[in-house]
Design an enzyme around this catalytic site. Structure first.
Site, PDB file in Angstrom:
ATOM      1  N   CYS A   1      76.065  29.269   0.943  1.00 37.70           N
ATOM      2  CA  CYS A   1      75.013  29.634  -0.007  1.00 37.70           C
ATOM      3  C   CYS A   1      75.547  29.517  -1.430  1.00 37.70           C
ATOM      4  CB  CYS A   1      74.543  31.066   0.220  1.00 37.70           C
ATOM      5  SG  CYS A   1      73.749  31.334   1.806  1.00 37.70           S
TER       6      CYS A   1
ATOM      7  N   GLU B   1      71.134  28.455  -7.671  1.00 32.14           N
ATOM      8  CA  GLU B   1      70.528  27.319  -8.362  1.00 32.14           C
ATOM      9  C   GLU B   1      70.853  27.396  -9.851  1.00 32.14           C
ATOM     10  OE1 GLU B   1      68.518  24.480  -8.080  1.00 32.14           O
ATOM     11  OE2 GLU B   1      68.979  24.691  -5.973  1.00 32.14           O
TER      12      GLU B   1
END
Length: 120
Positions: A74, A77
């Protein structure tokens, strides 16, 4: 041949259950629409917008039978001004014989606006 399969979704709230369920739904659709099985997957990268921090969306993989050993990471952004909020983006890198134009990229909810040209 190694191909990337894109997916994305949005959630209404920064809540663990919602994030995991939304991620799981996109991953399952990617697998189903592209006939992908876990042994074909090289890795999965999942990014989230800065407003999602209630959990790691990668936890969704552990809820899918047979996906225990699929490598996943993970990340955040880039915080682009006015970008789509509460968004989870997924890139599945997999072995497939499909041509790029035959790959089914999966977009749920408000994420459909990210790539309307790929939404079917």
């Amino acid at each position: 041949m190694i191909r990337g399969i894109r997916g994305a979704t949005t959630v209404k709230a920064n809540e663990e259950t919602e994030i995991i369920q939304a991620t799981k739904a996109v991953l399952e659709d990617i697998a189903k629409q592209n006939n992908v099985v876990p042994d074909q997957i090289a890795s999965i990268l999942i990014s989230v917008t800065h407003d999602l921090n209630a959990t790691f969306p990668a936890k969704a993989l552990r809820l899918i039978d047979g996906w225990k050993y699929v490598p996943v990471m993970c990340t955040l952004e880039i915080p682009v001004p006015n970008s789509l909020p509460r968004c989870i983006r997924i890139m599945v890198t997999t072995n497939t014989n499909k041509k790029q134009e035959d790959i089914q990229h999966i977009y749920h909810h408000d994420a459909k606006q990210l790539r309307p040209d790929l939404v079917k």
